[in-house]
Design a protein around this motif. Structure first.
Motif, PDB file in Angstrom:
ATOM      1  N   SER A   1       0.865  -1.188  -0.084  1.00  0.00           N
ATOM      2  CA  SER A   1      -0.059  -0.142  -0.042  1.00  0.00           C
ATOM      3  C   SER A   1       0.996   1.283  -0.182  1.00  0.00           C
ATOM      4  CB  SER A   1      -1.005  -0.057   1.182  1.00  0.00           C
ATOM      5  OG  SER A   1      -0.067  -0.021   2.523  1.00  0.00           O
ATOM      6  N   ALA A   2       1.517   1.377  -1.020  1.00  0.00           N
ATOM      7  CA  ALA A   2       2.205   2.711  -1.248  1.00  0.00           C
ATOM      8  C   ALA A   2       2.179   3.079  -2.577  1.00  0.00           C
ATOM      9  CB  ALA A   2       3.609   2.347  -0.952  1.00  0.00           C
TER      10      ALA A   2
ATOM     11  N   PHE B   1       2.033  -1.963  -6.583  1.00  0.00           N
ATOM     12  CA  PHE B   1       1.981  -0.947  -5.418  1.00  0.00           C
ATOM     13  C   PHE B   1       0.535  -0.454  -5.736  1.00  0.00           C
ATOM     14  CE2 PHE B   1       6.366  -0.941  -6.507  1.00  0.00           C
ATOM     15  CZ  PHE B   1       6.771  -0.659  -5.075  1.00  0.00           C
ATOM     16  N   ILE B   2      -0.253  -0.606  -4.542  1.00  0.00           N
ATOM     17  CA  ILE B   2      -1.716  -0.230  -4.529  1.00  0.00           C
ATOM     18  C   ILE B   2      -1.837   0.998  -3.427  1.00  0.00           C
ATOM     19  CG2 ILE B   2      -3.863  -1.067  -3.676  1.00  0.00           C
ATOM     20  CD1 ILE B   2      -2.706  -3.631  -4.086  1.00  0.00           C
ATOM     21  N   GLU B   3      -2.502   1.932  -4.195  1.00  0.00           N
ATOM     22  CA  GLU B   3      -3.013   3.298  -3.246  1.00  0.00           C
ATOM     23  C   GLU B   3      -3.466   2.955  -2.008  1.00  0.00           C
ATOM     24  OE1 GLU B   3      -1.292   6.283  -3.829  1.00  0.00           O
ATOM     25  OE2 GLU B   3      -0.482   5.490  -5.743  1.00  0.00           O
ATOM     26  N   PRO B   4      -3.211   3.560  -1.071  1.00  0.00           N
ATOM     27  CA  PRO B   4      -3.915   3.474   0.238  1.00  0.00           C
ATOM     28  C   PRO B   4      -5.265   3.855   0.275  1.00  0.00           C
ATOM     29  CG  PRO B   4      -1.550   4.466   0.627  1.00  0.00           C
ATOM     30  CD  PRO B   4      -1.864   4.527  -0.855  1.00  0.00           C
TER      31      PRO B   4
ATOM     32  N   ASN C   1      -3.219   6.295   8.625  1.00  0.00           N
ATOM     33  CA  ASN C   1      -1.952   6.811   9.029  1.00  0.00           C
ATOM     34  C   ASN C   1      -1.010   5.317   9.029  1.00  0.00           C
ATOM     35  OD1 ASN C   1      -2.176   9.369   8.575  1.00  0.00           O
ATOM     36  ND2 ASN C   1      -2.876   9.680  10.780  1.00  0.00           N
ATOM     37  N   LYS C   2      -1.665   4.221   8.667  1.00  0.00           N
ATOM     38  CA  LYS C   2      -0.834   2.851   8.665  1.00  0.00           C
ATOM     39  C   LYS C   2      -0.871   2.580   7.362  1.00  0.00           C
ATOM     40  CE  LYS C   2      -1.405   1.640  13.150  1.00  0.00           C
ATOM     41  NZ  LYS C   2      -2.049   0.526  14.009  1.00  0.00           N
ATOM     42  N   GLN C   3       0.449   1.669   6.982  1.00  0.00           N
ATOM     43  CA  GLN C   3       0.582   0.987   5.709  1.00  0.00           C
ATOM     44  C   GLN C   3       0.144  -0.440   5.817  1.00  0.00           C
ATOM     45  OE1 GLN C   3       1.051   2.549   2.862  1.00  0.00           O
ATOM     46  NE2 GLN C   3       1.423   4.648   4.270  1.00  0.00           N
TER      47      GLN C   3
END
Length: 131
Positions: A9-10, A45-48, A62-64
């Protein structure tokens, strides 16, 4: 000859891609004793704001998070090795990404040697016909 699929998630950057790949390759060769030259790693990569856990999106927490699936030949690693790998992968991703949601997963998938291979040959074939 593990195949490793990682979802993170980034946002994708060359630096983050390399850091994840290098770290996972190091842990896989060191802890699971897999050959570096035949280890394949795929990173998505997957957007949060497209990743939810329990109905809440990571972008609001606010976590990944990450999901790592590694496919290995059955009976090539002990339970202790796999448990150590799961622990170290989680710690490494926390160092790379920052605070992680606990619902970040490592899935070590043991596959029968006759059902898994590369280069057109199963692992069972390689076992039965060593070079």
């Amino acid at each position: 000859m593990p195949a490793i699929h990682i979802q993170v998630s980034a946002s994708k950057t060359p630096h983050l891609t390399k850091e994840i790949s290098d770290t996972v390759l190091d842990l896989t060769t060191r802890i699971l004793k897999k050959k570096k030259e035949v280890t394949a790693i795929l990173i998505d990569f997957i957007e949060p704001d497209a990743w939810s856990i329990g109905g809440r999106f990571l972008s609001a927490s606010n976590k990944q998070s990450f999901y790592l699936q590694i496919t290995i030949t059955d009976e090539t690693n002990t339970k202790d090795e796999k448990a150590h790998y799961v622990k170290e992968i989680f710690a490494a991703f926390e160092k790379i990404l920052g605070p992680l949601d606990e619902e970040s997963y490592v899935y070590v998938q043991d596959v029968r040697a006759a059902s898994y291979g590369y280069g057109g040959k199963t692992q069972e074939y390689r076992y039965q016909h060593p070079r």
